[in-house]
Design an enzyme around this catalytic site. Structure first.
Site, PDB file in Angstrom:
ATOM      1  N   ASP A  79       0.865  -1.166   0.000  1.00 50.49           N
ATOM      2  CA  ASP A  79       0.000   0.000   0.000  1.00 50.49           C
ATOM      3  C   ASP A  79       0.912   1.229   0.000  1.00 50.49           C
ATOM      4  O   ASP A  79       2.066   1.167   0.443  1.00 50.49           O
ATOM      5  CB  ASP A  79      -0.882  -0.022   1.253  1.00 50.49           C
ATOM      6  CG  ASP A  79      -1.650   1.260   1.438  1.00 50.49           C
ATOM      7  OD1 ASP A  79      -2.420   1.622   0.542  1.00 50.49           O
ATOM      8  OD2 ASP A  79      -1.442   1.917   2.477  1.00 50.49           O
ATOM      9  N   ASP A 118      -0.021   5.040   0.890  1.00 51.57           N
ATOM     10  CA  ASP A 118      -0.151   6.033   1.966  1.00 51.57           C
ATOM     11  C   ASP A 118      -0.303   5.352   3.322  1.00 51.57           C
ATOM     12  O   ASP A 118      -1.200   4.539   3.528  1.00 51.57           O
ATOM     13  CB  ASP A 118      -1.362   6.930   1.690  1.00 51.57           C
ATOM     14  CG  ASP A 118      -1.238   7.643   0.352  1.00 51.57           C
ATOM     15  OD1 ASP A 118      -0.210   8.299   0.129  1.00 51.57           O
ATOM     16  OD2 ASP A 118      -2.169   7.521  -0.471  1.00 51.57           O
TER      17      ASP A 118
END
Length: 198
Positions: free
Chosen positions: A17, A19
Site C-alpha cells: 500500500d 499512503d
C-alpha cells in the site's frame, strides 16, 4: 488477460500500500515536495529486491473520482516515486491505482478490499500470487491480499480505526515497522496455500 491456474509461475512479489505504509500518510497528496518515505522503507525494499521479490505499489486513490486529485498529478507522483527508488537501486515493477470513489462500489472491481489491483498485476507480470505478499496499514489491504491468494502483513501503526473483523481480514502477521515486515517475509519464503475467501 486471465491467469492460467495450471501455469507454473515462479515470479513472486511484494505488494505495498502507498499512503501510511511506504509513505507517511498525507491525505490526497500528489505534491512531491510533501512526500516522505517511512524511515525504513528503502532498506526494506532493497532487502526484498535482493531476495528476488518484485516490488509493486497498489493504492486506492478516490481523490481522482471526487476531483481532489487530477490524474496528471498522480502520474507525476508515480514518476517521482519510481525515480526516488531507482536512485537507491530499487526497481518499482508496477504502480496500480484505483481511481474510484467508495460508492457506488458495485461498478468497481479494483478498490481495496477487492483484489482487482493485485490480480491485474499478477496477470500482467506473470506473478505467482500464492508466493507473494501484501503489506498494508489497514485491514482493507489485508483483505485484498487474502482474497487475491497472497500472504499478508498488517503494519500496525495506528491507521486502522474500524477493526471490522472477518476471516478474510486476518493477516498472517502483524508488525510495527517495514523492517519487521521484511523479516517476516524473508523467513517465510515458501508458498503456503491459503483457503479461498469468498
Amino acid at each position: 488477460m486471465a491467469i492460467n491456474p495450471s501455469q507454473e509461475c515462479v515470479r513472486r512479489a511484494v505488494f505495498f500500500d502507498k499512503d501510511g505504509t511506504l509513505l507517511e500518510d498525507v491525505p490526497y497528496n500528489v505534491d512531491v515536495r510533501r512526500v516522505r518515505f517511512r524511515d525504513d522503507a528503502m532498506n526494506a525494499m532493497e532487502r526484498l529486491q535482493n531476495a528476488g521479490y518484485r516490488l509493486f505499489i497498489v493504492t486506492n486513490q478516490p481523490g481522482i473520482a471526487t476531483g481532489r486529485i487530477r490524474p496528471q498529478g498522480l502520474q507525476r507522483l508515480e514518476d517521482y516515486l519510481r525515480q526516488s527508488l531507482a536512485h537507491e537501486g530499487i526497481r518499482l515493477e508496477g504502480f496500480y491505482a484505483c481511481p474510484h470513489a467508495p460508492e457506488p462500489s458495485a461498478v468497481c472491481r479494483c478498490r481495496k478490499p477487492k483484489p482487482g489491483l493485485l490480480v491485474r498485476a499478477a496477470a500482467e507480470h506473470d506473478l505467482s500470487l500464492t508466493r507473494s505478499w501484501m503489506v498494508g496499514d489497514i485491514l482493507d489491504d489485508v483483505e485484498a491480499g487474502n482474497r487475491a491468494g497472497c500472504r499478508t502483513v498488517l503494519l500496525d501503526v495506528g491507521s486502522e480505526t474500524l477493526w471490522k473483523s472477518s476471516p478474510a481480514r486476518i493477516p498472517h502477521s502483524v508488525v510495527r515497522s517495514l523492517s519487521e515486515a521484511t523479516d517476516v517475509i524473508l523467513t517465510n519464503t515458501a508458498a503456503i496455500p491459503r483457503e479461498a475467501f469468498s
